[in-house]
Scaffold this active site. Structure first.
Site, short mmCIF file in Angstrom:
data_model
loop_
_atom_site.label_atom_id
_atom_site.label_comp_id
_atom_site.label_asym_id
_atom_site.label_seq_id
_atom_site.Cartn_x
_atom_site.Cartn_y
_atom_site.Cartn_z
N ASP A 119 0.83 -1.20 0.00
CA ASP A 119 0.00 0.00 0.00
C ASP A 119 0.87 1.26 0.00
O ASP A 119 2.06 1.20 0.33
CB ASP A 119 -1.00 0.01 1.17
CG ASP A 119 -0.38 -0.36 2.51
OD1 ASP A 119 0.86 -0.25 2.66
OD2 ASP A 119 -1.12 -0.76 3.41
N ASN A 177 -9.68 -1.19 12.19
CA ASN A 177 -11.03 -1.41 11.66
C ASN A 177 -11.12 -2.71 10.87
O ASN A 177 -12.07 -2.93 10.13
CB ASN A 177 -11.43 -0.23 10.77
CG ASN A 177 -10.45 -0.03 9.61
OD1 ASN A 177 -9.52 -0.81 9.44
ND2 ASN A 177 -10.67 1.00 8.82
N HIS A 228 -8.97 -3.65 8.48
CA HIS A 228 -8.45 -3.58 7.10
C HIS A 228 -7.22 -4.46 6.93
O HIS A 228 -6.51 -4.78 7.89
CB HIS A 228 -8.19 -2.13 6.66
CG HIS A 228 -6.98 -1.48 7.24
ND1 HIS A 228 -6.81 -0.11 7.25
CD2 HIS A 228 -5.86 -1.96 7.83
CE1 HIS A 228 -5.65 0.19 7.80
NE2 HIS A 228 -5.05 -0.92 8.16
N GLU A 238 -10.12 -1.01 3.12
CA GLU A 238 -10.93 -0.54 4.24
C GLU A 238 -12.32 -1.18 4.20
O GLU A 238 -12.77 -1.64 3.14
CB GLU A 238 -11.09 0.98 4.12
CG GLU A 238 -9.78 1.76 4.11
CD GLU A 238 -9.25 2.00 5.52
OE1 GLU A 238 -8.92 1.02 6.21
OE2 GLU A 238 -9.13 3.16 5.92
P1 PGA Z 1 0.19 -1.36 12.87
O1 PGA Z 1 -0.71 -1.17 11.57
O2 PGA Z 1 1.00 -2.60 12.66
O3 PGA Z 1 1.03 -0.13 12.94
O4 PGA Z 1 -0.76 -1.50 14.04
C1 PGA Z 1 -1.51 -2.22 11.12
C2 PGA Z 1 -2.38 -1.80 9.97
O5 PGA Z 1 -2.92 -0.70 9.96
O6 PGA Z 1 -2.55 -2.61 9.04
#
Ligand code: PGA
Length: 243
Positions: A70, A137, A139, A144
């Protein structure tokens, strides 16, 4: 039917080691593989551990092609918020993988370029291993809620939950771009092997929803339970709870 295993480990340090065991085991003896490494905080221990094993001569990754998961829309590689830059600092640089071999997302999000990206990935045989984190959330990448299970690589609007979560990387919510390009759930869920890393109490509700609640678009990670892949979820005790 998905082959899904859940491994609960003591803490985030143990999570990095367990994930490194898994990834090293996967890479061992393979002459070529296509790997998606998530950015985010959760996999940092894994990447540091892989680099240290490589430095100690215990890991010889050969023929690894990296695919970008991403990127914020319109953010140039030299921007401090570039997720390609993050991947360079935490994965490519430490493991000695050249930037120019990476299959990169089109940062302008041009639909035709996204379609070419998916076709190129398909032509190369798809993803062998995807290393993923879990959004607050639910994702995966920037797929999303609500994301269709077959969604292609595309531009997405980030939800307020993600913008707030990403503010901890860059300073404040005003620093977080509101749009992004993400590898679609379609190509992602066709990966042959997926490792999902989850750490911290803040993820407790969403990890249980993703793994035990209804499967559907409102929690994209729930689709892992229907992916054709071999899926391993490595989760620390803070995220999983006492059970
Ligand atoms: P994080 O992000 O590892 O910083 O918690 C995870 C994500 O948003 O996919």
């Amino acid at each position: 039917m998905t082959d899904l295993r859940i491994e609960v480990v003591d803490d985030v340090v143990a999570l990095g080691r367990a994930a490194a065991d898994h990834v090293s085991g996967f890479l061992a003896g393979r002459e070529a593989s296509t790997v998606v490494p998530a950015t985010g905080e959760t996999p940092l221990g894994l990447y540091a551990e892989l680099a240290s094993r490589q430095g100690a001569g215990e890991l010889y990754p050969t023929g690894v092609t990296i695919v970008q998961l991403d990127e914020y829309l319109g953010v140039a590689p030299e921007d401090r918020r570039s997720l390609f830059g993050w991947m360079h600092r935490t994965v490519l640089g430490p493991l000695g993988i050249a930037d120019d071999g990476v299959l990169r997302l089109p940062v302008d999000g041009d639909a035709a370029a996204c379609a070419i990206f998916d076709r190129t990935l398909d032509d190369r045989g798809g993803i062998d291993l995807a290393i993923l984190g879990l959004g607050d959330n639910g994702h995966l990448g920037f797929n999303e809620p609500a994301s269709n299970v077959a969604s292609p690589t595309r531009v997405v609007e980030l939800t307020s939950t993600t913008i707030e979560a990403n503010a901890r990387y860059w300073g404040s919510t005003d620093d977080v771009p509101t749009r992004a390009v993400t590898l679609g759930l379609g190509p992602l869920l066709r990966a042959r092997t997926i490792v999902l890393l989850v750490a911290g109490e803040r993820k407790r509700g969403i990890v249980h929803r993703a793994l035990e609640g209804p499967v559907g678009e409102d929690v994209p990670a729930s689709f892992l339970r229907e992916a054709g892949a071999e899926v391993t979820v490595i989760v620390d005790r803070a995220a999983w709870g006492a059970s």
